[in-house]
Design a protein around this motif. Structure first.
Motif, PDB file in Angstrom:
ATOM      1  N   ASP A 145       0.824  -1.212   0.000  1.00 39.74           N
ATOM      2  CA  ASP A 145       0.000   0.000   0.000  1.00 39.74           C
ATOM      3  C   ASP A 145       0.862   1.268   0.000  1.00 39.74           C
ATOM      4  O   ASP A 145       0.429   2.303  -0.507  1.00 39.74           O
ATOM      5  N   MET A 146       2.067   1.193   0.506  1.00 37.34           N
ATOM      6  CA  MET A 146       2.971   2.347   0.504  1.00 37.34           C
ATOM      7  C   MET A 146       3.588   2.589  -0.874  1.00 37.34           C
ATOM      8  O   MET A 146       4.177   3.629  -1.119  1.00 37.34           O
ATOM      9  N   ARG A 147       3.424   1.637  -1.761  1.00 39.63           N
ATOM     10  CA  ARG A 147       3.942   1.826  -3.124  1.00 39.63           C
ATOM     11  C   ARG A 147       3.174   2.909  -3.867  1.00 39.63           C
ATOM     12  O   ARG A 147       3.654   3.426  -4.864  1.00 39.63           O
ATOM     13  N   ARG A 148       1.994   3.277  -3.361  1.00 32.00           N
ATOM     14  CA  ARG A 148       1.280   4.410  -3.957  1.00 32.00           C
ATOM     15  C   ARG A 148       2.122   5.679  -3.828  1.00 32.00           C
ATOM     16  O   ARG A 148       2.136   6.509  -4.724  1.00 32.00           O
ATOM     17  N   VAL A 149       2.817   5.816  -2.710  1.00 36.39           N
ATOM     18  CA  VAL A 149       3.668   6.981  -2.487  1.00 36.39           C
ATOM     19  C   VAL A 149       4.847   6.955  -3.455  1.00 36.39           C
ATOM     20  O   VAL A 149       5.129   7.948  -4.133  1.00 36.39           O
ATOM     21  N   THR A 150       5.537   5.820  -3.537  1.00 32.71           N
ATOM     22  CA  THR A 150       6.703   5.743  -4.425  1.00 32.71           C
ATOM     23  C   THR A 150       6.283   5.835  -5.887  1.00 32.71           C
ATOM     24  O   THR A 150       6.977   6.448  -6.698  1.00 32.71           O
TER      25      THR A 150
END
Length: 191
Positions: A129-134
């Protein structure tokens, strides 16, 4: 007036702090840089931001929400730097110089930026889910690069920026600026 000083039925004055959430997010990056994600807690961030601990749960659903907000701020600040550097370039050669500057400058290469970026990469590797940031960060970087390079080259240059920045930050003998220039020129197909 404190709560003790207030007469019965009177509420104490609330401290006006309209930028509290943004300050907490910015301070969270400092805490992450100093203590890593594992050492970042609501209590530690609240203390560093000089806010009551209750502010943390008021503004953020949990530590994951705070980390997402903090890393989004980091990504946006870095992407803003990319956009500024590349929008100042008028020619492809100047764009190459701007890319070299991004790789060799303090913006990406200072210790704080390196630690925060690596913390984000590790978190995104563990939490999809943090890959949205990257992913949003990479999209903005590629958009800035596409002012001067075709989409495929922009993607290659973006990956090169990350790779060379990592190599330069971790190597005992970092690549020279001349090697960085040569690498960017080769990918950008500038003789």
């Amino acid at each position: 007036m404190t709560a003790k000083d207030a007469a019965p039925g009177q509420s104490r004055a609330r401290r006006s702090d309209p930028d509290r959430r943004e300050r907490i997010i910015a301070v969270a990056l400092d805490v992450i840089a100093e203590h890593g994600i594992a050492g970042t807690t609501h209590r530690r961030v609240a203390q560093a931001a000089d806010v009551p601990l209750g502010s943390m749960t008021y503004h953020f659903k949990g530590i994951e929400d705070l980390l997402a907000a903090a890393f989004t701020l980091l990504a946006n600040q870095t992407a803003d730097g990319f956009e500024a550097a590349l929008s100042a370039a008028a020619t492809r050669e100047e764009a190459v110089d701007a890319v070299v500057g991004l790789i060799t400058s303090e913006m990406l290469g200072n210790d704080r930026a390196v630690v925060l970026t690596h913390e984000l990469y590790s978190l995104a590797a563990r939490r999809p889910d943090m890959r949205r940031v990257t992913d949003a960060w990479m999209a903005r970087s590629r958009d800035a690069l596409q002012r001067h390079f075709d989409p495929e080259t922009a993607t290659m240059v973006d990956a090169l920026i990350e790779g060379l920045t990592i190599h330069r930050s971790l190597a005992l003998n970092p690549l020279s600026t001349q090697t960085v220039v040569e690498a960017v020129k080769r990918i950008a197909t500038i003789p």
